[in-house]
Design a protein around this motif. Structure first.
Motif, PDB file in Angstrom:
ATOM      1  N   GLU A   4     -20.485  -6.770 -11.207  1.00  0.00           N
ATOM      2  CA  GLU A   4     -20.875  -5.382 -11.366  1.00  0.00           C
ATOM      3  C   GLU A   4     -22.299  -5.297 -11.921  1.00  0.00           C
ATOM      4  OE1 GLU A   4     -19.196  -2.750 -10.568  1.00  0.00           O
ATOM      5  OE2 GLU A   4     -17.120  -3.410 -10.338  1.00  0.00           O
ATOM      6  N   THR A  15     -20.301  -4.810  -4.723  1.00  0.00           N
ATOM      7  CA  THR A  15     -19.044  -4.630  -5.454  1.00  0.00           C
ATOM      8  C   THR A  15     -18.413  -3.310  -5.015  1.00  0.00           C
ATOM      9  OG1 THR A  15     -20.277  -3.644  -7.306  1.00  0.00           O
ATOM     10  CG2 THR A  15     -19.719  -5.981  -7.453  1.00  0.00           C
ATOM     11  N   TRP A  16     -17.088  -3.340  -4.859  1.00  0.00           N
ATOM     12  CA  TRP A  16     -16.349  -2.182  -4.363  1.00  0.00           C
ATOM     13  C   TRP A  16     -15.108  -2.003  -5.223  1.00  0.00           C
ATOM     14  CZ3 TRP A  16     -19.822  -0.360  -1.136  1.00  0.00           C
ATOM     15  CH2 TRP A  16     -20.668  -1.267  -0.488  1.00  0.00           C
ATOM     16  N   THR A  17     -15.351  -1.436  -6.392  1.00  0.00           N
ATOM     17  CA  THR A  17     -14.286  -1.197  -7.360  1.00  0.00           C
ATOM     18  C   THR A  17     -14.342   0.265  -7.801  1.00  0.00           C
ATOM     19  OG1 THR A  17     -15.700  -1.824  -9.231  1.00  0.00           O
ATOM     20  CG2 THR A  17     -14.425  -3.587  -8.176  1.00  0.00           C
ATOM     21  N   GLY A  38     -12.517  -4.907  -1.089  1.00  0.00           N
ATOM     22  CA  GLY A  38     -12.331  -3.592  -1.677  1.00  0.00           C
ATOM     23  C   GLY A  38     -13.135  -2.477  -1.050  1.00  0.00           C
ATOM     24  N   ASN A  42     -12.670   1.668  -1.780  1.00  0.00           N
ATOM     25  CA  ASN A  42     -13.590   2.154  -2.813  1.00  0.00           C
ATOM     26  C   ASN A  42     -15.002   2.384  -2.283  1.00  0.00           C
ATOM     27  OD1 ASN A  42     -11.964   2.066  -5.424  1.00  0.00           O
ATOM     28  ND2 ASN A  42     -11.678  -0.028  -4.679  1.00  0.00           N
TER      29      ASN A  42
END
Length: 601
Positions: A4, A15-17, A38, A42
């Motif tokens: 992140e 990042t895919w949160t 993700g 997201n």
């Protein structure tokens, strides 16, 4: 797994949160599966990526909408008007796989270069802005504030060959096996298309890729070089997947031997096998070959083809760019092991204008009261615990107060409380460190002194008892040898024992026992001609056995207290003089009775 970005930045990268979804802008460096985890659940607008990365992503996740993406070309800049301040983004070739890009961010937060997955060579870095790679003397004209770096092979000390050299090793290995009916190439990963293209050009043959079982490789090669694809399953050159490669090779070799045919050729161009066996370079005389293909125990030939930078290449790139802070994107904390980071990124002071505060959105005035500190880590658990900073406090250091510093996302951990000077008194603490506490040690010293004095008194008493006992034993033995005993001798012995008991300070209970035993001794001497009964002999044995056990009541009260305070058993006292005389009397009686029996016989 990518990490992140800090909370103070308005964008995320790879990042895919749920946390990254709250960012206003999103960037995708390339279309490898581990960087797309993700994204289906997201993702949010906008996602900046190159055209090729976008097309591969939409193919992997058809549920995504094309309108989510904003195309960005390599070598081009995009200016984003953000509410917190305008910043620019420029894409550069990452030298990793088709469509892979590095992103250079410049704005109020400073200058940030995010490499994604990359292989930093001279050709790769020469496209960066001239101000970041040009030097005036030994210093770079403009330092990067942050470098988010791919450190996949940051521990590998091997000198990787260039991609072109590795491809030539693959071609040479094929030339050395002209009789191999089939050449199986483990080149199904995105980024290895260049190997297949060069093999097809060199040998003038197309390459078979199973569209059903290896669809990802087929579609990526179809977009990069469709001319090399073949649908003929009998082609000499075929692409196979790495999972199960050794099992498949063993099976093919067994079939060839059974049919008395030449063995096929299996080649795996990858640096993973070399990086995993880097210990050979340290512990064995035979080093892994990096100039030609090498065969393993399963019969598969390996070539060191790497899409990531080696440790040597990372150190060279850092010396050229000279960033102020280096953060490992994958794996976590790996950047801390690089020599450049150890020598240049462990700052001892934070200045008010340090770019780190802009990353956290901390006002400049808040950092002026910071004490000296040293950085210990750059990453933790894949999140930018960018620099778990330990504050090293001095005697006059005040407690650090950073109420405005929000670290739940960036996780900049500050140990602001100074260490306590009073260390706990433990067996391996104060005693080991040699630290003395006057109060504690004075108390211990006085207690030890008192104990030593009492122990010395007790030792002297024991010596006296032993000496007196020894002398009385000698007298008793001498009187035993003289026969028969008379009343005068008994009285003398009784008087001597009484005097000895008085000198040794035996308690009243012992005196009473002594008088009773003395009267018994005297009466027995007057009846020396009478034979003692068996009951009396057994009673004497019982008394003797009990005297061996002893009682602690005969010891001084202070000595008993001392032993009990030390949690040790009270020692058994020496046998009394009366008990010694009883033993002598029993022997004499036995002697007289024996004489009487002998006389009677």
């Amino acid at each position: 797994m990518p990490m992140e970005m800090p909370k103070g930045l308005p964008f995320s990268v790879d990042t895919w949160t749920a946390a990254s979804r709250r960012k206003r802008y999103h960037f995708l460096t390339h279309a490898h599966r581990d960087h797309l985890t993700g994204i289906a659940s997201n993702s949010s607008y906008p996602i900046y990526a190159t055209r090729f990365t976008k097309s591969l992503t939409l193919r992997h996740f058809p549920q995504l909408e094309d309108s989510l993406f904003v195309e960005i070309e390599v070598g081009k800049s995009v200016v984003i008007d953000d509410p917190d301040g305008t910043f620019s983004v420029t894409a550069f070739d990452a030298n990793h796989c088709p469509g892979a890009a590095m992103f250079l961010f410049e704005g109020e937060f400073g200058s940030i270069l995010h490499t994604g997955d990359c292989r930093l060579t001279t050709d790769c870095l020469q496209h960066l802005p001239i101000k970041y790679i040009s030097k005036k003397g030994r210093e770079t004209l403009c330092h990067l504030d942050y470098l988010f770096l791919d450190c996949t092979f940051g521990r590998c000390s091997l000198k990787f060959p260039s991609k072109q050299a590795a491809i030539q090793q693959v071609i040479n290995c094929i030339w050395k096996h002209p009789h191999a009916p089939f050449v199986f190439l483990a080149c199904d990963l995105l980024g290895q298309e260049e190997i297949l293209v060069e093999i097809s050009k060199t040998f003038g043959s197309k390459i078979f890729v199973d569209k059903t079982n290896n669809s990802d490789c087929f579609h990526s090669l179809f977009h990069v070089a469709p001319e090399v694809l073949s649908q003929d399953a009998s082609s000499r050159f075929q692409v196979v997947g790495f999972p199960g490669l050794h099992e498949r090779a063993s099976e093919k070799f067994a079939q060839a031997r059974a049919a008395l045919q030449p063995e096929p050729l299996f080649i795996r161009p990858s640096a993973q096998w070399y990086a995993g066996n880097d210990w050979l370079d340290m512990t064995q005389k035979q080093k892994p070959s990096l100039v030609e293909a090498e065969r393993d125990e399963f019969g598969v030939w390996h070539v060191c083809y790497s899409m990531h930078s080696s440790q040597e290449e990372l150190e060279w790139a850092l010396q050229l760019l000279q960033p102020k802070w280096v953060i490992s994107t994958t794996p976590p904390c790996r950047a801390m092991e690089l020599d450049y980071v150890k020598n240049h990124c462990f700052k001892t002071h934070l200045t008010p204008d340090d770019p780190l505060w802009r990353l956290f959105k901390v006002p400049p005035g808040k950092s002026t009261s910071l004490p000296p500190f040293t950085t210990k880590e750059v990453l933790k658990n894949g999140i930018v615990s960018t620099s778990a900073i330990e504050v090293s406090s001095t005697a006059d250091c005040k407690q650090l107060e950073l109420k405005d510093l929000k670290t739940d996302h960036l996780e900049l951990k500050l140990n602001s409380s100074p260490p306590s000077r009073a260390q706990p008194v433990t067996l391996f603490g104060r005693a080991r460190l040699g630290i003395q506490d006057p109060d504690i040690f004075n108390e211990k010293e006085s207690a030890c002194t008192k104990a030593n004095e009492e122990e010395e008194i007790f030792s002297k008493q024991q010596i006296v008892v032993v000496e007196q006992t020894s002398s009385l034993q000698n007298i008793a033995v001498a009187m035993q040898r003289s026969s028969p005993w008379n009343d005068t001798a008994a009285k003398e012995v009784s008087s001597m024992i009484k005097d000895s008991i008085a000198e040794l300070g035996i308690e009243n209970s012992g005196d009473a026992d002594g008088k009773r035993d003395m009267s018994w001794i005297g009466s027995s001497r007057t009846k020396s001609n009478a034979e003692p009964s068996i009951e009396k002999l057994e009673e004497a044995d019982v008394k003797r056995d009990m005297s061996i056990i002893g009682s602690s009541k005969s010891l001084n009260a202070s000595l008993r207290k001392l032993y009990r305070s030390m949690n040790v058993p009270v020692p058994r006292p020496l046998p009394s003089l009366i008990e010694l005389m009883q033993t002598s009397k029993r022997v004499k009686i036995c002697s007289d009775s024996s004489n009487k029996r002998m006389n009677y016989c």
